[in-house]
Scaffold this motif. Structure first.
Motif, PDB file in Angstrom:
ATOM      1  N   GLU A  65       0.835  -1.203   0.000  1.00 32.74           N
ATOM      2  CA  GLU A  65       0.000   0.000   0.000  1.00 32.74           C
ATOM      3  C   GLU A  65       0.873   1.258   0.000  1.00 32.74           C
ATOM      4  O   GLU A  65       0.610   2.218  -0.723  1.00 32.74           O
ATOM      5  CB  GLU A  65      -0.888  -0.057   1.256  1.00 32.74           C
ATOM      6  CG  GLU A  65      -1.828   1.081   1.395  1.00 32.74           C
ATOM      7  CD  GLU A  65      -2.702   0.933   2.647  1.00 32.74           C
ATOM      8  OE1 GLU A  65      -3.027  -0.212   3.051  1.00 32.74           O
ATOM      9  OE2 GLU A  65      -3.064   1.972   3.220  1.00 32.74           O
ATOM     10  N   GLU A 104      -7.118  -4.771  -3.060  1.00 36.07           N
ATOM     11  CA  GLU A 104      -7.325  -3.826  -1.946  1.00 36.07           C
ATOM     12  C   GLU A 104      -6.047  -3.047  -1.627  1.00 36.07           C
ATOM     13  O   GLU A 104      -6.111  -1.896  -1.187  1.00 36.07           O
ATOM     14  CB  GLU A 104      -7.889  -4.503  -0.684  1.00 36.07           C
ATOM     15  CG  GLU A 104      -7.234  -5.774  -0.262  1.00 36.07           C
ATOM     16  CD  GLU A 104      -7.869  -7.020  -0.891  1.00 36.07           C
ATOM     17  OE1 GLU A 104      -8.270  -6.961  -2.080  1.00 36.07           O
ATOM     18  OE2 GLU A 104      -7.933  -8.044  -0.206  1.00 36.07           O
ATOM     19  N   PHE A 107      -5.896  -0.241  -4.399  1.00 32.54           N
ATOM     20  CA  PHE A 107      -6.880   0.808  -4.125  1.00 32.54           C
ATOM     21  C   PHE A 107      -6.520   1.600  -2.871  1.00 32.54           C
ATOM     22  O   PHE A 107      -6.631   2.828  -2.854  1.00 32.54           O
ATOM     23  CB  PHE A 107      -8.285   0.211  -3.969  1.00 32.54           C
ATOM     24  CG  PHE A 107      -9.031   0.098  -5.267  1.00 32.54           C
ATOM     25  CD1 PHE A 107      -9.478   1.236  -5.929  1.00 32.54           C
ATOM     26  CD2 PHE A 107      -9.284  -1.147  -5.832  1.00 32.54           C
ATOM     27  CE1 PHE A 107     -10.173   1.141  -7.130  1.00 32.54           C
ATOM     28  CE2 PHE A 107      -9.982  -1.253  -7.033  1.00 32.54           C
ATOM     29  CZ  PHE A 107     -10.426  -0.110  -7.683  1.00 32.54           C
ATOM     30  N   ALA A 108      -6.091   0.909  -1.827  1.00 34.64           N
ATOM     31  CA  ALA A 108      -5.802   1.608  -0.565  1.00 34.64           C
ATOM     32  C   ALA A 108      -4.673   2.619  -0.758  1.00 34.64           C
ATOM     33  O   ALA A 108      -4.769   3.771  -0.320  1.00 34.64           O
ATOM     34  CB  ALA A 108      -5.439   0.602   0.526  1.00 34.64           C
ATOM     35  N   SER A 111      -5.833   5.463  -3.380  1.00 33.45           N
ATOM     36  CA  SER A 111      -6.910   6.311  -2.834  1.00 33.45           C
ATOM     37  C   SER A 111      -6.393   7.204  -1.719  1.00 33.45           C
ATOM     38  O   SER A 111      -6.822   8.354  -1.587  1.00 33.45           O
ATOM     39  CB  SER A 111      -8.046   5.467  -2.264  1.00 33.45           C
ATOM     40  OG  SER A 111      -8.524   4.590  -3.215  1.00 33.45           O
ATOM     41  N   PHE A 147     -15.062  -1.728  -4.628  1.00 34.06           N
ATOM     42  CA  PHE A 147     -14.317  -0.461  -4.505  1.00 34.06           C
ATOM     43  C   PHE A 147     -14.937   0.620  -5.390  1.00 34.06           C
ATOM     44  O   PHE A 147     -14.290   1.606  -5.732  1.00 34.06           O
ATOM     45  CB  PHE A 147     -12.848  -0.681  -4.903  1.00 34.06           C
ATOM     46  CG  PHE A 147     -12.198  -1.812  -4.161  1.00 34.06           C
ATOM     47  CD1 PHE A 147     -11.668  -1.618  -2.892  1.00 34.06           C
ATOM     48  CD2 PHE A 147     -12.142  -3.093  -4.723  1.00 34.06           C
ATOM     49  CE1 PHE A 147     -11.088  -2.675  -2.201  1.00 34.06           C
ATOM     50  CE2 PHE A 147     -11.564  -4.144  -4.038  1.00 34.06           C
ATOM     51  CZ  PHE A 147     -11.038  -3.941  -2.769  1.00 34.06           C
ATOM     52  N   ARG A 150     -14.338   4.330  -5.229  1.00 34.34           N
ATOM     53  CA  ARG A 150     -12.963   4.843  -5.298  1.00 34.34           C
ATOM     54  C   ARG A 150     -12.485   5.149  -6.710  1.00 34.34           C
ATOM     55  O   ARG A 150     -11.372   5.609  -6.897  1.00 34.34           O
ATOM     56  CB  ARG A 150     -12.001   3.848  -4.655  1.00 34.34           C
ATOM     57  CG  ARG A 150     -12.342   3.626  -3.203  1.00 34.34           C
ATOM     58  CD  ARG A 150     -11.205   2.952  -2.524  1.00 34.34           C
ATOM     59  NE  ARG A 150     -11.535   2.653  -1.148  1.00 34.34           N
ATOM     60  CZ  ARG A 150     -10.656   2.188  -0.288  1.00 34.34           C
ATOM     61  NH1 ARG A 150      -9.415   1.981  -0.658  1.00 34.34           N
ATOM     62  NH2 ARG A 150     -11.024   1.933   0.930  1.00 34.34           N
TER      63      ARG A 150
END
Ligand code: ADE
Ligand code: ZN
Length: 315
Positions: A65, A104, A107-108, A111, A147, A150
């Protein structure tokens, strides 16, 4: 610095050699031999595929991330210094999934950088890799639905020739039903027929590149009459031999035709320039005056997916 919107940038294409090397060290990833060449020499490509080979070969350095956050944060800081007020940023989750990175995580990280960006209003556009085919794109869209909040739209990128937009009819129909915006790369490698298909079959609201539309006068008329935005990337087109030289680029002809064109950077870490560099290059090459540059900047806001109120504020 002239305020502008960046509507054609791949976040993975903003991976500068310095960050590439740092992430490789942080994650214990061995880089491909060509991966760091840009530190001492400019990357050189013979065409879109030779670029994509290196672009994908460098992506395994992105694992956590924090890596995705650092990549997007570095881009947004650089974009702000280029006068970018709005950025609609492509990302290629299928490439990261293939490298074993869960959705994830992607995206994390992205975002978080988008949300903390005070200087630039940013949104994400999820791109399907056209060379992986339609079924993979449909699976990708399904996997991304948790998601949904997002990302603002879907796009279509990667190797263009041999992968016409019409293959992706169903996944774009589903994306539209989810209220997602739709854009597509067309008319970079592929001819005007790909631009027609992107409009008629995919319902694309914006065409990425689209420079080969100029080969078809009927298409040019349609793009003008319907004010369909074209996100043109001059330094990319030169680097990938889509045009033989900047002097031969059709941007002036596109402006002359009254098309809604704007200037963007595509993969700035690889092609030698961010939004400001692309503006400076076309200003120099074509002797554009302040009015012409202001038109390109205004077009970029008119082509973006932000509200009318925000667009007017940024202009
Ligand atoms: N992915 C990253 N950059 C691209 C480009 N210029 N064309 C198609 N796919 C891409
Ligand atoms: Zn692109």
């Amino acid at each position: 610095m002239l305020p502008k919107a960046e509507l054609h940038v791949h976040i993975e294409g903003t991976l500068e050699p310095g960050l590439l090397v740092r992430l490789a060290a942080r994650n214990g990833v061995t880089l491909p031999a060509a991966g760091t060449r840009g530190r001492t020499d400019r990357y050189r490509f013979t065409g879109l595929q030779s670029f994509l080979d290196l672009y994908y070969a460098n992506l395994p350095v992105l694992r956590t991330e924090e890596d995705f956050h650092d990549l997007a944060r570095a881009y947004l800081v650089r974009a702000a210094s280029a006068g970018v007020r709005r950025a609609e940023i492509f990302f290629d989750p299928q490439a990261h999934l293939a490298n074993g990175v869960p959705l994830e995580v992607v995206f994390a990280g992205l975002s978080a950088a988008v949300e903390e960006s005070a200087e630039v209003s940013a949104e994400l556009i999820l791109c399907f890799l056209r060379d992986l085919g339609a079924q993979a794109a449909e699976e990708m869209l399904r996997a991304a639905m948790p998601f949904r909040e997002r990302f603002t739209g879907v796009g279509l990128d990667s190797a263009e020739a041999g992968f016409p937009p019409s293959l992706f009819r169903e996944v774009f129909r589903r994306a539209a039903a989810e209220g997602l915006h739709r854009v597509a790369h067309a008319g970079e490698e592929g001819g005007p027929d790909y631009v027609w298909e992107a409009l008629d079959v995919l319902g694309a609201e914006r065409i990425d590149h689209g420079i080969r539309a100029m080969e078809d006068p009927v298409l040019v008329g349609r793009l003008r009459d319907e004010r369909i935005p074209l996100t043109v990337c001059p330094l990319s087109n030169v680097a990938l031999n889509v045009v033989p030289s900047l002097a031969a680029h059709p941007l002036p002809a596109m402006l002359e035709e009254g098309l809604l064109v704007s200037v963007h950077s595509d993969d700035p870490a690889y092609f030698g320039g961010y939004a400001d560099d692309n503006f400076a290059a076309v200003q120099r090459e074509f002797g554009l005056d302040e009015d012409a540059l202001a038109l390109l900047a205004r077009n970029s806001f008119d082509s973006c997916f932000a509200s009318e109120k925000d667009r007017e504020r940024w202009k």
